[in-house]
Design a protein around this motif. Structure first.
Motif, PDB file in Angstrom:
ATOM      1  N   LYS A   4       0.835  -1.210   0.000  1.00 17.26           N
ATOM      2  CA  LYS A   4       0.000   0.000   0.000  1.00 17.26           C
ATOM      3  C   LYS A   4       0.866   1.254   0.000  1.00 17.26           C
ATOM      4  CE  LYS A   4      -3.956  -2.022   2.408  1.00 17.26           C
ATOM      5  NZ  LYS A   4      -4.668  -2.097   3.704  1.00 17.26           N
ATOM      6  N   SER A   5       1.938   1.235   0.786  1.00 18.09           N
ATOM      7  CA  SER A   5       2.822   2.400   0.831  1.00 18.09           C
ATOM      8  C   SER A   5       3.534   2.586  -0.504  1.00 18.09           C
ATOM      9  CB  SER A   5       3.835   2.265   1.971  1.00 18.09           C
ATOM     10  OG  SER A   5       4.719   1.184   1.745  1.00 18.09           O
ATOM     11  N   LYS A   6       3.915   1.469  -1.132  1.00 22.51           N
ATOM     12  CA  LYS A   6       4.543   1.539  -2.450  1.00 22.51           C
ATOM     13  C   LYS A   6       3.573   2.132  -3.476  1.00 22.51           C
ATOM     14  CE  LYS A   6       8.721  -0.432  -2.320  1.00 22.51           C
ATOM     15  NZ  LYS A   6       9.937   0.188  -2.902  1.00 22.51           N
ATOM     16  N   TYR A   7       2.334   1.676  -3.423  1.00 21.02           N
ATOM     17  CA  TYR A   7       1.321   2.145  -4.380  1.00 21.02           C
ATOM     18  C   TYR A   7       1.035   3.632  -4.173  1.00 21.02           C
ATOM     19  CZ  TYR A   7      -3.049   2.262  -7.044  1.00 21.02           C
ATOM     20  OH  TYR A   7      -4.037   2.572  -7.954  1.00 21.02           O
ATOM     21  N   ALA A   8       0.901   4.028  -2.906  1.00 28.26           N
ATOM     22  CA  ALA A   8       0.608   5.431  -2.596  1.00 28.26           C
ATOM     23  C   ALA A   8       1.733   6.352  -3.050  1.00 28.26           C
ATOM     24  CB  ALA A   8       0.369   5.591  -1.096  1.00 28.26           C
ATOM     25  N   ALA A   9       2.968   5.835  -3.005  1.00 29.52           N
ATOM     26  CA  ALA A   9       4.127   6.637  -3.398  1.00 29.52           C
ATOM     27  C   ALA A   9       4.394   6.575  -4.898  1.00 29.52           C
ATOM     28  CB  ALA A   9       5.362   6.167  -2.634  1.00 29.52           C
ATOM     29  N   GLY A  10       3.578   5.814  -5.630  1.00 31.94           N
ATOM     30  CA  GLY A  10       3.783   5.672  -7.070  1.00 31.94           C
ATOM     31  C   GLY A  10       4.980   4.816  -7.415  1.00 31.94           C
ATOM     32  N   ASP A  11       5.359   3.926  -6.498  1.00 35.63           N
ATOM     33  CA  ASP A  11       6.564   3.119  -6.679  1.00 35.63           C
ATOM     34  C   ASP A  11       6.272   1.624  -6.589  1.00 35.63           C
ATOM     35  OD1 ASP A  11       9.338   2.790  -7.079  1.00 35.63           O
ATOM     36  OD2 ASP A  11       9.678   2.569  -4.914  1.00 35.63           O
ATOM     37  N   ALA A  12       5.027   1.229  -6.849  1.00 35.78           N
ATOM     38  CA  ALA A  12       4.677  -0.192  -6.783  1.00 35.78           C
ATOM     39  C   ALA A  12       5.270  -0.928  -7.980  1.00 35.78           C
ATOM     40  CB  ALA A  12       3.160  -0.364  -6.763  1.00 35.78           C
ATOM     41  N   PRO A  13       5.569  -2.219  -7.836  1.00 27.48           N
ATOM     42  CA  PRO A  13       6.098  -2.994  -8.964  1.00 27.48           C
ATOM     43  C   PRO A  13       5.101  -3.047 -10.121  1.00 27.48           C
ATOM     44  CG  PRO A  13       6.360  -4.179  -6.888  1.00 27.48           C
ATOM     45  CD  PRO A  13       5.475  -3.018  -6.605  1.00 27.48           C
ATOM     46  N   ASP A  14       5.615  -3.215 -11.332  1.00 22.61           N
ATOM     47  CA  ASP A  14       4.738  -3.357 -12.502  1.00 22.61           C
ATOM     48  C   ASP A  14       3.881  -4.611 -12.376  1.00 22.61           C
ATOM     49  OD1 ASP A  14       5.867  -1.188 -14.394  1.00 22.61           O
ATOM     50  OD2 ASP A  14       7.656  -2.299 -13.794  1.00 22.61           O
ATOM     51  N   ILE A  15       4.498  -5.693 -11.886  1.00 21.03           N
ATOM     52  CA  ILE A  15       3.800  -6.971 -11.712  1.00 21.03           C
ATOM     53  C   ILE A  15       3.698  -7.267 -10.217  1.00 21.03           C
ATOM     54  CG2 ILE A  15       3.806  -9.448 -12.199  1.00 21.03           C
ATOM     55  CD1 ILE A  15       5.546  -8.852 -14.657  1.00 21.03           C
ATOM     56  N   ILE A  16       2.476  -7.407  -9.732  1.00 21.44           N
ATOM     57  CA  ILE A  16       2.243  -7.730  -8.326  1.00 21.44           C
ATOM     58  C   ILE A  16       1.873  -9.207  -8.248  1.00 21.44           C
ATOM     59  CG2 ILE A  16       0.781  -7.293  -6.315  1.00 21.44           C
ATOM     60  CD1 ILE A  16       0.561  -4.407  -7.204  1.00 21.44           C
ATOM     61  N   THR A  17       2.649  -9.968  -7.494  1.00 22.59           N
ATOM     62  CA  THR A  17       2.459 -11.420  -7.452  1.00 22.59           C
ATOM     63  C   THR A  17       1.885 -11.912  -6.126  1.00 22.59           C
ATOM     64  OG1 THR A  17       4.710 -11.827  -6.633  1.00 22.59           O
ATOM     65  CG2 THR A  17       4.406 -11.730  -9.029  1.00 22.59           C
ATOM     66  N   ALA A  18       1.664 -11.013  -5.170  1.00 24.95           N
ATOM     67  CA  ALA A  18       1.096 -11.410  -3.881  1.00 24.95           C
ATOM     68  C   ALA A  18       0.149 -10.323  -3.396  1.00 24.95           C
ATOM     69  CB  ALA A  18       2.199 -11.633  -2.850  1.00 24.95           C
ATOM     70  N   ASP A  19      -0.958 -10.739  -2.788  1.00 28.53           N
ATOM     71  CA  ASP A  19      -1.930  -9.794  -2.230  1.00 28.53           C
ATOM     72  C   ASP A  19      -2.456  -8.822  -3.275  1.00 28.53           C
ATOM     73  OD1 ASP A  19      -1.494 -10.828   0.448  1.00 28.53           O
ATOM     74  OD2 ASP A  19       0.409  -9.761   0.409  1.00 28.53           O
ATOM     75  N   SER A  20      -2.590  -9.286  -4.516  1.00 25.12           N
ATOM     76  CA  SER A  20      -3.095  -8.395  -5.562  1.00 25.12           C
ATOM     77  C   SER A  20      -4.539  -7.989  -5.307  1.00 25.12           C
ATOM     78  CB  SER A  20      -2.977  -9.062  -6.938  1.00 25.12           C
ATOM     79  OG  SER A  20      -3.736 -10.252  -6.990  1.00 25.12           O
ATOM     80  N   GLU A  21      -5.244  -8.768  -4.463  1.00 29.22           N
ATOM     81  CA  GLU A  21      -6.624  -8.402  -4.133  1.00 29.22           C
ATOM     82  C   GLU A  21      -6.694  -7.073  -3.385  1.00 29.22           C
ATOM     83  OE1 GLU A  21      -4.963 -10.593  -0.661  1.00 29.22           O
ATOM     84  OE2 GLU A  21      -5.020 -10.973  -2.816  1.00 29.22           O
ATOM     85  N   THR A  22      -5.555  -6.610  -2.860  1.00 30.41           N
ATOM     86  CA  THR A  22      -5.514  -5.356  -2.106  1.00 30.41           C
ATOM     87  C   THR A  22      -6.091  -4.198  -2.905  1.00 30.41           C
ATOM     88  OG1 THR A  22      -3.514  -6.124  -0.984  1.00 30.41           O
ATOM     89  CG2 THR A  22      -4.002  -3.781  -0.836  1.00 30.41           C
ATOM     90  N   PHE A  23      -5.835  -4.174  -4.217  1.00 33.07           N
ATOM     91  CA  PHE A  23      -6.297  -3.059  -5.044  1.00 33.07           C
ATOM     92  C   PHE A  23      -7.327  -3.487  -6.088  1.00 33.07           C
ATOM     93  CE2 PHE A  23      -1.750  -2.198  -4.000  1.00 33.07           C
ATOM     94  CZ  PHE A  23      -1.979  -1.204  -3.060  1.00 33.07           C
ATOM     95  N   SER A  24      -7.890  -4.689  -5.930  1.00 34.73           N
ATOM     96  CA  SER A  24      -8.820  -5.173  -6.954  1.00 34.73           C
ATOM     97  C   SER A  24     -10.109  -4.356  -6.999  1.00 34.73           C
ATOM     98  CB  SER A  24      -9.151  -6.655  -6.727  1.00 34.73           C
ATOM     99  OG  SER A  24      -9.834  -6.846  -5.499  1.00 34.73           O
ATOM    100  N   ASN A  25     -10.415  -3.654  -5.915  1.00 29.16           N
ATOM    101  CA  ASN A  25     -11.603  -2.798  -5.899  1.00 29.16           C
ATOM    102  C   ASN A  25     -11.262  -1.322  -6.048  1.00 29.16           C
ATOM    103  OD1 ASN A  25     -13.576  -4.704  -5.799  1.00 29.16           O
ATOM    104  ND2 ASN A  25     -13.859  -4.661  -3.588  1.00 29.16           N
ATOM    105  N   VAL A  26     -10.004  -1.031  -6.352  1.00 28.41           N
ATOM    106  CA  VAL A  26      -9.592   0.355  -6.587  1.00 28.41           C
ATOM    107  C   VAL A  26      -9.721   0.640  -8.080  1.00 28.41           C
ATOM    108  CG1 VAL A  26      -7.714   2.022  -6.452  1.00 28.41           C
ATOM    109  CG2 VAL A  26      -8.021   0.335  -4.620  1.00 28.41           C
TER     110      VAL A  26
END
Length: 441
Positions: A100-122
């Motif tokens: 979440k902190s990575k995503y908020a900072a605009g620094d999340a990986p291009d490919i998310i391989t774990a807990d991708s459900e975290t943003f599935s409703n975003v």
């Protein structure tokens, strides 16, 4: 022995996933620091100029090590000379907080391989999965959000069973593993009477919650209310209902009766597992990933470890499960290349896919099943799930019935607080308030 039986089970599980929960876990402490990256291989200036850099998340655990991911990325790069893979290693604990902190900072990986459900409703977080990629996986593994598929099914993971110390059970006069909740309580009483700590846990909310939640609580709820999650979303159900309340009071009973090892609340996940191996407590509720870890131990415990399904209130009928999914950020500068890498990892290179599955005792979701050799503890774990109905882990759901972003963490900490003695009705009321707040945004 090839995992033919367990993979047949996987296919039958996948066939009933939607019936179990409507349309659609591992963490461990690690020495790898948060956001550790595995450097890309170097090459000539001319070759590198043509390469596209792709950041790819890799979880860290006793079975998914930095060395595993280094070899993994080298295999990808060898067969895909147009990309450079930068592995970003997620921490073993507080992984959702990290992403979440990575995503908020605009620094999340291009490919998310774990807990991708975290943003599935975003809205707009993920790129839509290409149709030609989806053609390779079981239809029942696919989840949709407003008609779109934004996460790629990668695996099926069976959640918690009870790993137990056979010597302690024998010394306590327990000759058969529990098959009902009452028998489970009786076994804990016998262990305690012999001055054995029946259970061991840890301070981390995800672990303290998931063992009981996936094995007992959620099956109890779905058994009584098959459409609970969709009804909850439509305002027809509440978290504070008699089934949830009664089940969580049984969970709290484990604390009230003093079954947990007294040091549990100070342990990290890794410490709790290590203490179990030392014989500190008789039972640890853990997931499928612990089975290959046991078989890979260089120094084996001085007792034999058995495994049994944790019984629900009405017996052993269900098993907790999660469809592991991968996603590509919509904001990635290399969406097409990222999906190409995903396809390579899950579909095109079956040997690489097999290694990914085998390391965490995962089951394949591809239309062409992938098999691998079963080690003894893995075989025992998988034999136990035969014939059981899957109930998908609530926080791990993606798709229209996914919990709102941020609620998964709240769910785990709420269940943890019940284990620590907080009033069940108050916790469930707070869950209803938080759910309403997050869904009304």
């Amino acid at each position: 022995m090839k995992r033919v039986i367990s993979l047949c089970v996987a296919l039958s599980l996948m066939g009933s996933v939607l019936a179990a929960c409507g349309s659609q876990e591992t963490a461990a402490d690690t020495s790898a620091s948060t956001g550790t990256t595995v450097a890309a291989a170097s090459g000539s200036a001319e070759t590198n100029a043509k390469k596209v850099n792709i950041k790819m998340e890799g979880i860290t655990s006793p079975t998914y090590t930095a060395q595993f991911w280094d070899e993994y990325k080298k295999t990808i790069e060898k067969d895909n000379p147009d990309v450079t893979i930068e592995m970003v290693l997620a921490p073993g604990t507080d992984r959702m907080v990290w992403i979440k902190s990575k995503y908020a900072a605009g620094d999340a990986p291009d490919i998310i391989t774990a807990d991708s459900e975290t943003f599935s409703n975003v809205e707009g977080a993920y790129a839509e999965v290409p149709a030609d990629l989806l053609e390779n996986v079981q239809d029942t593994a696919i989840s949709r959000v407003n008609g779109k598929v934004i996460v790629m099914p990668a695996s099926l993971q069976i959640k918690s069973q009870a790993y137990y110390n056979k010597k302690m059970f024998a010394d306590a006069g327990i000759t058969e593993v529990p098959k009902t909740w009452d028998e489970f309580i009786q076994a804990c009483d016998k262990l305690k009477a012999k001055n054995f700590a029946p259970l061991i846990g840890c301070k981390e909310a995800w672990f303290e919650a998931f063992g009981y939640a996936t094995a007992v609580l959620q099956p109890d709820v779905i058994d009584a209310k098959p459409n609970f999650l969709s009804d909850l979303k439509e305002g027809k159900e509440k978290w504070n209902n008699p089934v949830m309340s009664d089940s969580l009071k049984r969970f709290q009973e484990l604390t009230r009766k003093g079954y947990w090892y007294k040091g549990s609340t100070s342990f990290s996940y890794t410490q709790a597992v290590d203490e179990f191996f030392k014989g500190t407590a008789a039972i640890i509720l853990n997931g499928s990933w612990m089975a290959p870890q046991i078989d890979g131990l260089e120094q084996k415990p001085d007792f034999e470890i058995g495994i049994f399904p944790i019984p629900q209130t009405t017996g052993v009928k269900s098993i907790g499960a999660t469809t592991g999914t991968w996603a590509v950020l919509a904001s990635s500068k290399a969406v097409d290349q990222a999906w190409k890498v995903v396809k390579y990892c899950i579909v095109d290179n079956q040997e690489l896919y097999k290694k990914y599955l085998q390391n965490d005792n995962l089951l394949s979701v591809t239309k062409t099943p992938v098999t691998y050799e079963s080690t003894p503890t893995v075989a025992l774990f998988n034999k136990n799930i035969e014939g059981l109905q899957p109930v998908m882990d609530f926080p791990g759901l993606a798709g229209d019935n996914a919990l709102p972003a941020g609620f998964g963490d709240f769910y785990n900490t709420s269940i943890q607080s019940i284990s620590r003695g907080t009033d069940v009705s108050k916790v469930l009321d707070d869950m209803d308030k938080e759910y309403q707040k997050l869904t009304s945004k």
